[in-house]
Design a protein around this motif. Structure first.
Motif, PDB file in Angstrom:
ATOM      1  N   SER A  17      12.617   9.028  10.478  1.00  0.00           N
ATOM      2  CA  SER A  17      12.608  10.317   9.791  1.00  0.00           C
ATOM      3  C   SER A  17      11.243  10.503   9.131  1.00  0.00           C
ATOM      4  O   SER A  17      10.541   9.517   8.854  1.00  0.00           O
ATOM      5  CB  SER A  17      13.731  10.377   8.755  1.00  0.00           C
ATOM      6  N   ALA A  18      10.850  11.745   8.929  1.00  0.00           N
ATOM      7  CA  ALA A  18       9.498  12.055   8.456  1.00  0.00           C
ATOM      8  C   ALA A  18       9.132  11.174   7.260  1.00  0.00           C
ATOM      9  O   ALA A  18       9.782  11.235   6.217  1.00  0.00           O
ATOM     10  CB  ALA A  18       9.397  13.532   8.081  1.00  0.00           C
ATOM     11  N   PRO A  19       8.105  10.320   7.399  1.00  0.00           N
ATOM     12  CA  PRO A  19       7.753   9.399   6.310  1.00  0.00           C
ATOM     13  C   PRO A  19       7.010  10.128   5.192  1.00  0.00           C
ATOM     14  O   PRO A  19       6.359  11.153   5.428  1.00  0.00           O
ATOM     15  CB  PRO A  19       6.831   8.393   6.998  1.00  0.00           C
ATOM     16  N   ALA A  20       7.125   9.589   3.978  1.00  0.00           N
ATOM     17  CA  ALA A  20       6.346  10.147   2.867  1.00  0.00           C
ATOM     18  C   ALA A  20       4.874   9.809   3.063  1.00  0.00           C
ATOM     19  O   ALA A  20       3.997  10.629   2.792  1.00  0.00           O
ATOM     20  CB  ALA A  20       6.858   9.597   1.533  1.00  0.00           C
ATOM     21  N   VAL A  21       4.617   8.588   3.546  1.00  0.00           N
ATOM     22  CA  VAL A  21       3.233   8.183   3.822  1.00  0.00           C
ATOM     23  C   VAL A  21       3.176   7.542   5.208  1.00  0.00           C
ATOM     24  O   VAL A  21       3.899   6.586   5.483  1.00  0.00           O
ATOM     25  CB  VAL A  21       2.709   7.183   2.759  1.00  0.00           C
ATOM     26  N   ALA A  22       2.337   8.103   6.063  1.00  0.00           N
ATOM     27  CA  ALA A  22       2.127   7.552   7.401  1.00  0.00           C
ATOM     28  C   ALA A  22       0.691   7.041   7.493  1.00  0.00           C
ATOM     29  O   ALA A  22      -0.247   7.744   7.112  1.00  0.00           O
ATOM     30  CB  ALA A  22       2.356   8.622   8.462  1.00  0.00           C
ATOM     31  N   ALA A  23       0.528   5.806   7.988  1.00  0.00           N
ATOM     32  CA  ALA A  23      -0.806   5.254   8.236  1.00  0.00           C
ATOM     33  C   ALA A  23      -1.088   5.379   9.726  1.00  0.00           C
ATOM     34  O   ALA A  23      -0.278   4.962  10.561  1.00  0.00           O
ATOM     35  CB  ALA A  23      -0.876   3.795   7.802  1.00  0.00           C
ATOM     36  N   VAL A  24      -2.229   5.958  10.054  1.00  0.00           N
ATOM     37  CA  VAL A  24      -2.561   6.304  11.431  1.00  0.00           C
ATOM     38  C   VAL A  24      -3.807   5.539  11.851  1.00  0.00           C
ATOM     39  O   VAL A  24      -4.828   5.580  11.157  1.00  0.00           O
ATOM     40  CB  VAL A  24      -2.820   7.828  11.524  1.00  0.00           C
ATOM     41  N   ASN A  52       0.811  -1.216   0.000  1.00  0.00           N
ATOM     42  CA  ASN A  52       0.000   0.000   0.000  1.00  0.00           C
ATOM     43  C   ASN A  52       0.850   1.275   0.000  1.00  0.00           C
ATOM     44  O   ASN A  52       0.318   2.371   0.152  1.00  0.00           O
ATOM     45  CB  ASN A  52      -0.945  -0.009   1.207  1.00  0.00           C
ATOM     46  N   GLY A  53       2.172   1.121  -0.147  1.00  0.00           N
ATOM     47  CA  GLY A  53       3.043   2.293  -0.214  1.00  0.00           C
ATOM     48  C   GLY A  53       3.101   3.085   1.080  1.00  0.00           C
ATOM     49  O   GLY A  53       3.262   4.309   1.052  1.00  0.00           O
ATOM     50  N   VAL A  54       2.975   2.404   2.217  1.00  0.00           N
ATOM     51  CA  VAL A  54       3.022   3.081   3.517  1.00  0.00           C
ATOM     52  C   VAL A  54       4.423   2.912   4.115  1.00  0.00           C
ATOM     53  O   VAL A  54       4.959   1.802   4.148  1.00  0.00           O
ATOM     54  CB  VAL A  54       1.954   2.496   4.469  1.00  0.00           C
ATOM     55  N   ASP A  55       5.015   4.029   4.580  1.00  0.00           N
ATOM     56  CA  ASP A  55       6.373   3.965   5.149  1.00  0.00           C
ATOM     57  C   ASP A  55       6.362   3.691   6.641  1.00  0.00           C
ATOM     58  O   ASP A  55       7.227   2.988   7.155  1.00  0.00           O
ATOM     59  CB  ASP A  55       7.097   5.293   4.890  1.00  0.00           C
ATOM     60  N   THR A  56       5.395   4.294   7.345  1.00  0.00           N
ATOM     61  CA  THR A  56       5.336   4.144   8.797  1.00  0.00           C
ATOM     62  C   THR A  56       3.886   3.928   9.221  1.00  0.00           C
ATOM     63  O   THR A  56       2.986   4.637   8.754  1.00  0.00           O
ATOM     64  CB  THR A  56       5.889   5.404   9.502  1.00  0.00           C
ATOM     65  N   VAL A  72      -3.761  -0.473   5.941  1.00  0.00           N
ATOM     66  CA  VAL A  72      -2.748  -1.503   6.199  1.00  0.00           C
ATOM     67  C   VAL A  72      -3.364  -2.715   6.898  1.00  0.00           C
ATOM     68  O   VAL A  72      -3.060  -3.863   6.589  1.00  0.00           O
ATOM     69  CB  VAL A  72      -1.616  -0.929   7.079  1.00  0.00           C
ATOM     70  N   MET A  73      -4.250  -2.440   7.868  1.00  0.00           N
ATOM     71  CA  MET A  73      -4.636  -3.471   8.835  1.00  0.00           C
ATOM     72  C   MET A  73      -5.913  -4.237   8.506  1.00  0.00           C
ATOM     73  O   MET A  73      -6.118  -5.342   9.019  1.00  0.00           O
ATOM     74  CB  MET A  73      -4.796  -2.825  10.216  1.00  0.00           C
ATOM     75  N   ASN A  74      -6.806  -3.666   7.695  1.00  0.00           N
ATOM     76  CA  ASN A  74      -8.145  -4.268   7.603  1.00  0.00           C
ATOM     77  C   ASN A  74      -8.120  -5.684   7.042  1.00  0.00           C
ATOM     78  O   ASN A  74      -8.744  -6.593   7.586  1.00  0.00           O
ATOM     79  CB  ASN A  74      -9.071  -3.379   6.767  1.00  0.00           C
ATOM     80  N   ASP A  75      -7.370  -5.874   5.950  1.00  0.00           N
ATOM     81  CA  ASP A  75      -7.336  -7.201   5.336  1.00  0.00           C
ATOM     82  C   ASP A  75      -6.708  -8.225   6.288  1.00  0.00           C
ATOM     83  O   ASP A  75      -7.187  -9.348   6.440  1.00  0.00           O
ATOM     84  CB  ASP A  75      -6.563  -7.132   4.017  1.00  0.00           C
ATOM     85  N   LEU A  76      -5.649  -7.793   6.963  1.00  0.00           N
ATOM     86  CA  LEU A  76      -4.981  -8.639   7.967  1.00  0.00           C
ATOM     87  C   LEU A  76      -5.933  -9.055   9.077  1.00  0.00           C
ATOM     88  O   LEU A  76      -5.998 -10.213   9.479  1.00  0.00           O
ATOM     89  CB  LEU A  76      -3.877  -7.804   8.622  1.00  0.00           C
ATOM     90  N   ARG A  77      -6.638  -8.039   9.591  1.00  0.00           N
ATOM     91  CA  ARG A  77      -7.530  -8.285  10.726  1.00  0.00           C
ATOM     92  C   ARG A  77      -8.689  -9.195  10.335  1.00  0.00           C
ATOM     93  O   ARG A  77      -9.195  -9.954  11.163  1.00  0.00           O
ATOM     94  CB  ARG A  77      -8.045  -6.952  11.286  1.00  0.00           C
ATOM     95  N   MET A  78      -9.135  -9.115   9.080  1.00  0.00           N
ATOM     96  CA  MET A  78     -10.243  -9.975   8.648  1.00  0.00           C
ATOM     97  C   MET A  78      -9.817 -11.432   8.545  1.00  0.00           C
ATOM     98  O   MET A  78     -10.598 -12.328   8.839  1.00  0.00           O
ATOM     99  CB  MET A  78     -10.782  -9.504   7.296  1.00  0.00           C
ATOM    100  N   ARG A  79      -8.600 -11.681   8.085  1.00  0.00           N
ATOM    101  CA  ARG A  79      -8.151 -13.074   7.886  1.00  0.00           C
ATOM    102  C   ARG A  79      -7.563 -13.604   9.179  1.00  0.00           C
ATOM    103  O   ARG A  79      -6.383 -13.397   9.473  1.00  0.00           O
ATOM    104  CB  ARG A  79      -7.067 -13.132   6.809  1.00  0.00           C
ATOM    105  N   LYS A  80      -8.360 -14.308   9.935  1.00  0.00           N
ATOM    106  CA  LYS A  80      -7.914 -14.797  11.240  1.00  0.00           C
ATOM    107  C   LYS A  80      -6.845 -15.875  11.062  1.00  0.00           C
ATOM    108  O   LYS A  80      -6.997 -16.789  10.230  1.00  0.00           O
ATOM    109  CB  LYS A  80      -9.101 -15.374  12.022  1.00  0.00           C
TER     110      LYS A  80
END
Ligand code: ZN
Ligand code: ZN
Ligand code: ZN
Length: 371
Positions: A100-107, A23-27, A136-144
């Protein structure tokens, strides 16, 4: 969760990083809410003090935590390190200084706004683009994973034991109020191993026509159908089951409607196969009810996802074309509700698996007659 589970958290963090990559997320920043125990085993109290897991796409994850809370963390060597902060520290500056300041941060969705606002002073929006942690998390959280399915099974078995007590007539009904029976079921959920009771709906007679009826002072009478929908959280994972009992023999009308409901439930479960769409579960259950002429009385979606939260993605509802994947956990809970007269629902939790749907509940599906 025990320290023996470290491999589970290392695996989940590795999958979170793969999702960040995709998903192109750095942090990734995860604060209070269920993503934190999912990734670390640590459940933070929803305090005003900052607790935050900082996950760089490359490099070790760090749990920034108030020093006074640090003793509650079970350390997971190799998964993340601890960075306790003192009362006079600026915890947001500590978070911002870890990478260091990420280009993309997922919060994370449930981070307090005050921390995000302060973070903007360190990582301004001309340098950092912010996206929701769910990316980042939704697909992970769905697949137990296997540990989660085992936890859902244990919670389901505990709820089944209470359902068995209900079916055996061990929970007195006639002459008690709905609220009294609800309290009785709640105590039994705890006695069977749940840490918390999330709800215990008890709805008698015409009250059962309201799907989320709040149990009250209404006294339960002989000759009535009583709907019981209950669940709690056990070792971090939720149970949720609905069974109906009939006090004395049911009328032909109710017996026939229940046969339809039972067939609709079975059709919904059978449709919960890997590769089908979420809405197919709803369609399969609804078709049985509609074909039998009760379509207008089935007034809600067929199910919801379940895991660390009682209701979470994926939802089994018309319009949700998400393909069902192995590990998706969800309820199948069709109902028939005739306003002012009676209502009925039958609910199990199901986990999709490559070999077919696995039920987390095995309590009797029949409309059991008591007394
Ligand atoms: Zn339920
Ligand atoms: Zn439910
Ligand atoms: Zn059945």
């Amino acid at each position: 969760m025990t320290p023996a589970d470290t491999a589970v958290f290392i695996d989940r963090l590795a999958r979170a990083r793969a999702s960040m990559e995709a998903n192109g997320v750095d942090t990734l920043l995860v604060s209070v809410g269920s993503d934190l125990p999912y990734l670390t085993g640590y459940e933070a109290m929803p305090l005003e003090r900052l607790t935050m897991l900082v996950v760089p796409r490359h490099g070790e994850a760090t749990l920034v935590i108030p020093r006074l809370e640090a003793p509650r963390v079970v350390e997971q060597p190799g998964a993340f390190s601890l960075r306790p902060w003192n009362e006079t520290d600026d915890p947001v500056a500590i978070v911002a200084g870890l990478v260091s300041a990420p280009a993309v941060a997922a919060v994370g969705d449930t981070m307090w706004a005050r921390f995000l606002v302060e973070l903007l002073g360190h990582w301004p929006t001309d340098r950092t683009r912010y996206v929701r942690g769910t990316a980042v998390m939704n697909d992970l959280r769905m697949r137990k994973d296997a540990a989660e399915i085992a936890a859902l099974q244990a919670a389901g078995a505990a709820a089944d034991r209470v359902a068995a007590q209900l079916h055996a007539g061990e929970i007195p009904m006639v002459g008690r109020t709905e609220a009294e029976v609800s309290a009785d079921i709640s105590a039994r959920l705890l006695a069977e191993g749940h840490d918390v009771v999330n709800f215990a709906i008890v709805a008698a007679g015409e009250n059962a026509a309201s799907p989320h009826h709040h149990p009250g002072p209404r006294v339960i009478l002989d000759g009535e159908l009583v709907l019981c929908d209950f669940g709690g959280t056990m070792a971090g994972y939720c149970s949720d089951i609905t069974r109906c009992v009939h006090l004395g023999p049911p009328s032909n009308e109710i017996a026939e409607a229940y046969d339809v409901l039972h067939a609709a439930h079975a059709a919904g479960v059978a449709a919960g196969v890997v590769g089908a769409q979420c809405q197919d579960v709803d369609r399969a259950a609804r078709k049985v009810i509609t074909d039998a002429g009760y379509g207008e009385y089935f007034i809600h979606r067929t199910g919801h996802g379940i895991g660390m939260e009682a209701h979470e993605d994926p939802y089994m509802v018309e319009g949700n074309s998400l393909p069902i994947a192995a590990g998706h956990a969800f309820s199948v809970e069709p109902g028939i509700y005739v306003a002012g007269q009676w209502g009925m629902r039958l609910e199990d939790i199901v986990v999709a698996a490559d070999g077919g749907p696995l039920s987390m509940n095995h309590a009797n599906h029949s409309l059991v007659t008591l007394g």
